[in-house]
Design an enzyme around this catalytic site. Sequence first.
Site, PDB file in Angstrom:
ATOM      1  CB  ILE A  49      48.275  45.916  31.143  1.00 18.41           C
ATOM      2  CG1 ILE A  49      48.101  45.290  32.525  1.00 18.41           C
ATOM      3  CG2 ILE A  49      46.909  46.184  30.484  1.00 18.41           C
ATOM      4  CD1 ILE A  49      47.289  46.101  33.507  1.00 18.41           C
ATOM      5  CG  HIS A  53      66.814  14.911  23.110  1.00 22.84           C
ATOM      6  ND1 HIS A  53      67.155  16.169  22.670  1.00 22.84           N
ATOM      7  CD2 HIS A  53      66.647  14.131  22.003  1.00 22.84           C
ATOM      8  CE1 HIS A  53      67.214  16.145  21.335  1.00 22.84           C
ATOM      9  NE2 HIS A  53      66.904  14.924  20.906  1.00 22.84           N
ATOM     10  CB  CYS A  72      44.149  37.560  40.073  1.00 22.67           C
ATOM     11  SG  CYS A  72      44.994  36.206  39.267  1.00 22.67           S
TER      12      CYS A  72
HETATM   13  P1  FAD Z   1      43.245  41.853  44.230  1.00 24.87           P
HETATM   14  O1  FAD Z   1      43.296  40.667  43.367  1.00 24.87           O
HETATM   15  O2  FAD Z   1      43.166  43.189  43.575  1.00 24.87           O
HETATM   16  O3  FAD Z   1      41.984  41.653  45.173  1.00 24.87           O
HETATM   17  C1  FAD Z   1      41.569  42.632  46.071  1.00 24.87           C
HETATM   18  C2  FAD Z   1      40.098  42.471  46.337  1.00 24.87           C
HETATM   19  O4  FAD Z   1      39.754  43.304  47.432  1.00 24.87           O
HETATM   20  C3  FAD Z   1      39.202  42.903  45.184  1.00 24.87           C
HETATM   21  O5  FAD Z   1      38.381  41.842  44.774  1.00 24.87           O
HETATM   22  C4  FAD Z   1      38.368  44.048  45.757  1.00 24.87           C
HETATM   23  O6  FAD Z   1      37.013  44.008  45.328  1.00 24.87           O
HETATM   24  C5  FAD Z   1      38.443  43.786  47.256  1.00 24.87           C
HETATM   25  N1  FAD Z   1      38.256  44.973  48.087  1.00 24.87           N
HETATM   26  C6  FAD Z   1      38.881  46.175  47.975  1.00 24.87           C
HETATM   27  N2  FAD Z   1      38.474  47.013  48.953  1.00 24.87           N
HETATM   28  C7  FAD Z   1      37.572  46.319  49.690  1.00 24.87           C
HETATM   29  C8  FAD Z   1      36.802  46.637  50.828  1.00 24.87           C
HETATM   30  N3  FAD Z   1      36.880  47.821  51.442  1.00 24.87           N
HETATM   31  N4  FAD Z   1      35.954  45.685  51.315  1.00 24.87           N
HETATM   32  C9  FAD Z   1      35.864  44.461  50.734  1.00 24.87           C
HETATM   33  N5  FAD Z   1      36.573  44.134  49.652  1.00 24.87           N
HETATM   34  C10 FAD Z   1      37.425  45.026  49.141  1.00 24.87           C
HETATM   35  N6  FAD Z   1      49.455  38.940  37.970  1.00 24.87           N
HETATM   36  C11 FAD Z   1      50.089  37.783  37.739  1.00 24.87           C
HETATM   37  O7  FAD Z   1      50.820  37.305  38.608  1.00 24.87           O
HETATM   38  N7  FAD Z   1      49.944  37.126  36.536  1.00 24.87           N
HETATM   39  C12 FAD Z   1      49.173  37.606  35.555  1.00 24.87           C
HETATM   40  O8  FAD Z   1      49.053  36.991  34.501  1.00 24.87           O
HETATM   41  C13 FAD Z   1      48.494  38.838  35.760  1.00 24.87           C
HETATM   42  N8  FAD Z   1      47.707  39.359  34.804  1.00 24.87           N
HETATM   43  C14 FAD Z   1      47.033  40.535  35.053  1.00 24.87           C
HETATM   44  C15 FAD Z   1      46.255  41.070  34.034  1.00 24.87           C
HETATM   45  C16 FAD Z   1      45.577  42.250  34.230  1.00 24.87           C
HETATM   46  C17 FAD Z   1      44.713  42.818  33.134  1.00 24.87           C
HETATM   47  C18 FAD Z   1      45.651  42.912  35.496  1.00 24.87           C
HETATM   48  C19 FAD Z   1      44.887  44.175  35.750  1.00 24.87           C
HETATM   49  C20 FAD Z   1      46.443  42.390  36.508  1.00 24.87           C
HETATM   50  C21 FAD Z   1      47.148  41.200  36.286  1.00 24.87           C
HETATM   51  N9  FAD Z   1      47.980  40.649  37.263  1.00 24.87           N
HETATM   52  C22 FAD Z   1      48.655  39.487  37.018  1.00 24.87           C
HETATM   53  C23 FAD Z   1      48.146  41.281  38.573  1.00 24.87           C
HETATM   54  C24 FAD Z   1      47.274  40.553  39.628  1.00 24.87           C
HETATM   55  O9  FAD Z   1      45.925  40.598  39.214  1.00 24.87           O
HETATM   56  C25 FAD Z   1      47.424  41.208  40.989  1.00 24.87           C
HETATM   57  O10 FAD Z   1      48.786  41.289  41.333  1.00 24.87           O
HETATM   58  C26 FAD Z   1      46.699  40.395  42.053  1.00 24.87           C
HETATM   59  O11 FAD Z   1      45.332  40.274  41.757  1.00 24.87           O
HETATM   60  C27 FAD Z   1      46.861  41.042  43.427  1.00 24.87           C
HETATM   61  O12 FAD Z   1      46.187  40.271  44.371  1.00 24.87           O
HETATM   62  P2  FAD Z   1      45.606  40.919  45.707  1.00 24.87           P
HETATM   63  O13 FAD Z   1      45.008  39.781  46.455  1.00 24.87           O
HETATM   64  O14 FAD Z   1      46.632  41.745  46.367  1.00 24.87           O
HETATM   65  O15 FAD Z   1      44.462  41.942  45.235  1.00 24.87           O
HETATM   66  P1  NAI Z   2      53.531  48.562  33.939  1.00 25.60           P
HETATM   67  O1  NAI Z   2      54.135  49.218  35.108  1.00 25.60           O
HETATM   68  O2  NAI Z   2      53.897  47.182  33.586  1.00 25.60           O
HETATM   69  O3  NAI Z   2      53.792  49.430  32.626  1.00 25.60           O
HETATM   70  C1  NAI Z   2      53.390  50.763  32.512  1.00 25.60           C
HETATM   71  C2  NAI Z   2      54.150  51.407  31.356  1.00 25.60           C
HETATM   72  O4  NAI Z   2      53.573  52.675  31.110  1.00 25.60           O
HETATM   73  C3  NAI Z   2      55.626  51.620  31.664  1.00 25.60           C
HETATM   74  O5  NAI Z   2      56.386  51.163  30.578  1.00 25.60           O
HETATM   75  C4  NAI Z   2      55.722  53.133  31.846  1.00 25.60           C
HETATM   76  O6  NAI Z   2      56.981  53.657  31.476  1.00 25.60           O
HETATM   77  C5  NAI Z   2      54.633  53.623  30.898  1.00 25.60           C
HETATM   78  N1  NAI Z   2      54.083  54.936  31.188  1.00 25.60           N
HETATM   79  C6  NAI Z   2      53.836  55.503  32.396  1.00 25.60           C
HETATM   80  N2  NAI Z   2      53.295  56.724  32.238  1.00 25.60           N
HETATM   81  C7  NAI Z   2      53.180  56.934  30.894  1.00 25.60           C
HETATM   82  C8  NAI Z   2      52.679  58.009  30.104  1.00 25.60           C
HETATM   83  N3  NAI Z   2      52.161  59.083  30.649  1.00 25.60           N
HETATM   84  N4  NAI Z   2      52.716  57.885  28.760  1.00 25.60           N
HETATM   85  C9  NAI Z   2      53.225  56.769  28.175  1.00 25.60           C
HETATM   86  N5  NAI Z   2      53.718  55.714  28.880  1.00 25.60           N
HETATM   87  C10 NAI Z   2      53.680  55.801  30.230  1.00 25.60           C
HETATM   88  O7  NAI Z   2      51.946  48.701  34.193  1.00 25.60           O
HETATM   89  P2  NAI Z   2      50.715  47.959  33.548  1.00 25.60           P
HETATM   90  O8  NAI Z   2      51.058  47.381  32.223  1.00 25.60           O
HETATM   91  O9  NAI Z   2      49.589  48.928  33.641  1.00 25.60           O
HETATM   92  O10 NAI Z   2      50.477  46.767  34.565  1.00 25.60           O
HETATM   93  C11 NAI Z   2      50.150  47.041  35.941  1.00 25.60           C
HETATM   94  C12 NAI Z   2      50.549  45.917  36.830  1.00 25.60           C
HETATM   95  O11 NAI Z   2      49.793  44.759  36.569  1.00 25.60           O
HETATM   96  C13 NAI Z   2      52.012  45.570  36.683  1.00 25.60           C
HETATM   97  O12 NAI Z   2      52.639  45.864  37.896  1.00 25.60           O
HETATM   98  C14 NAI Z   2      52.060  44.116  36.430  1.00 25.60           C
HETATM   99  O13 NAI Z   2      52.910  43.476  37.306  1.00 25.60           O
HETATM  100  C15 NAI Z   2      50.625  43.624  36.649  1.00 25.60           C
HETATM  101  N6  NAI Z   2      50.323  42.713  35.544  1.00 25.60           N
HETATM  102  C16 NAI Z   2      51.006  41.531  35.471  1.00 25.60           C
HETATM  103  C17 NAI Z   2      50.815  40.681  34.424  1.00 25.60           C
HETATM  104  C18 NAI Z   2      51.621  39.440  34.359  1.00 25.60           C
HETATM  105  O14 NAI Z   2      52.211  39.064  35.361  1.00 25.60           O
HETATM  106  N7  NAI Z   2      51.669  38.756  33.226  1.00 25.60           N
HETATM  107  C19 NAI Z   2      49.873  40.973  33.348  1.00 25.60           C
HETATM  108  C20 NAI Z   2      49.239  42.265  33.494  1.00 25.60           C
HETATM  109  C21 NAI Z   2      49.455  43.070  34.569  1.00 25.60           C
END
Ligand code: FAD
Ligand code: NAI
Length: 472
Positions: A189, A451, A47
């Site tokens: 994403i 408002h 995150c």
């Molecule tokens: P993570 O944040 O993935 O943290 C897990 C940590 O564990 C990592 O730092 C990793 O290095 C560590 N780890 C793994 N294995 C080991 C090990 N064996 N030993 C020690 N450390 C280890 N969610 C939202 O709610 N809002 C958003 O706007 C949003 N935007 C996103 C944008 C992108 C591009 C992506 C990819 C994700 C986004 N998400 C968003 C999703 C969000 O990042 C995840 O849901 C969240 O980070 C999950 O939290 P977590 O604590 O479960 O794991």
């Molecule tokens: P996603 O699950 O949101 O979307 C993946 C999309 O790819 C779906 O529409 C699916 O139908 C499509 N897809 C799957 N296989 C495909 C294929 N072979 N060819 C074409 N389309 C295909 O996954 P995404 O965007 O990768 O995000 C991953 C996670 O990260 C989500 O679970 C989301 O909750 C979290 N995330 C949350 C954010 C937020 O809360 N604002 C921002 C970014 C990520």
Amino acid sequence: MSESSPDHFDLVVIGAGPGGYVCAIRAAQLGMKVACIDKRGAPGGTCLNVGCIPSKALLHATEVLDETKHADAMGISVGSVKVDVEKMMAFKQAGIDGNTQGVTFLLKKNKVEEIQGAARLTAPGAMDVSLLDGTSRQITAKNIVVATGSEVTPLPGIEIDEDRIVSSTGALTFDTVPKHLVIVGAGVIGLELGSVWRRLGAEVTVVEFLDRITPGVDADLAKNFQRVLKKQGINFMLGKKVTGAKALKASAKVTIAPASGEGDSETLTADRVLVAIGRRPHTDGLGLEAVGVTRDAQGRIETDGHFKTNIDGVYAIGDVIAGPMLAHKAEEEGVAVAEHLAGKPSHVNYDVIPGVIYTAPEVAWVGKSEEELKQDGVAYKVGKFPFMANGRAKVNGTTDGFVKILADAETDRVLGVHILGAQAGNLIAEAAVAMEFSASAEDMARTCHAHPTLPEAVKEAALAIADRALHM
Ligand code: FAD
Ligand code: NAI
């Protein structure tokens, strides 16, 4: 290991993402001796380092760019606007650093020992940690919480090199604006990062397997959302699957076939390809097999109602278990498991977890969609109010979208709220609080809203449930 050893803890949390670090802080507040281990080198997990925070920094910066370009109607003319991608990336990095340093401060303040290294379970209550300084440390704990998060789901046959063919991590660090960015997957994403690079001038083509974007989001909202994104210049190829992508010297070739398997394939040339087809639980090298922790068919760690795995003393939370992969969901679980381990009642209400897509306009929802209510056979009423009829949206020039409230036809209890519009991510908080307190649509409608504000559109949608919206 003796209980007083510096290598023995009441609780060890593996992973310092939003799930892990919040769990560690709450457990320490409740009197436990806690360590939080992460192999990344900075806390905050996906995150803070490569997810929520960097993507929101770029979304914010490019939204400012877009607003600046379109400010002429407000009497603000700035001539030609120049973008410095390197500087924008430095702005993003400053946001990341500020946040990760903040987590280190909080862990220290709460006397949580932050350990930088990769943990591998060797037995229930025991682990080996390969520290980032090259040494190793044996650690024992009364309880362990696994919060190791998720990683990018690969697309078979496509190699992600984080240069030409990238995951979200690569798409957050391009050093120049791609001419043509092809995105595989019209999920969260794909659309957030697609918006960033589109606003910076890239041609963006989103290829989606299904015949709609953002599966899981209320279909009415998704349809209108797609229309707005199309107006912004994002191209969609729905019902198509990417069957191959090859990185060449200065470009990439992407092969696309109809999702049905019937019909001809076509090829697109792009200078960057973003693969965003979902994320999968991250459990590599964790030693789950050594202690016998079970996982489901999707690789998620199986837990009971208190986040306990099948092994005593081993718990799991966040992206590595079932449920939406969201930072705030992971945080709620982190608090709940810490409170459970401290002998307190704890609970996560999975019916009230908001979701937000931070595009412009934003998309936000909480509770059930119309499709889910139909599937569950629940009779419901719909109240809808367009931002076009909201005074503040009108004066701000942010009239795209609407608020839609779904309420039980018999009891009037609010079952779902869905918003497409400016600031939808902030507006949804009111709906979440209302639903947490089991509000009726009438409760929301009778609450006085200031408002002129955008939240008045939420009140009007609640009024519309009883066919008594005032400004429509
Ligand atoms: P993570 O944040 O993935 O943290 C897990 C940590 O564990 C990592 O730092 C990793 O290095 C560590 N780890 C793994 N294995 C080991 C090990 N064996 N030993 C020690 N450390 C280890 N969610 C939202 O709610 N809002 C958003 O706007 C949003 N935007 C996103 C944008 C992108 C591009 C992506 C990819 C994700 C986004 N998400 C968003 C999703 C969000 O990042 C995840 O849901 C969240 O980070 C999950 O939290 P977590 O604590 O479960 O794991
Ligand atoms: P996603 O699950 O949101 O979307 C993946 C999309 O790819 C779906 O529409 C699916 O139908 C499509 N897809 C799957 N296989 C495909 C294929 N072979 N060819 C074409 N389309 C295909 O996954 P995404 O965007 O990768 O995000 C991953 C996670 O990260 C989500 O679970 C989301 O909750 C979290 N995330 C949350 C954010 C937020 O809360 N604002 C921002 C970014 C990520």
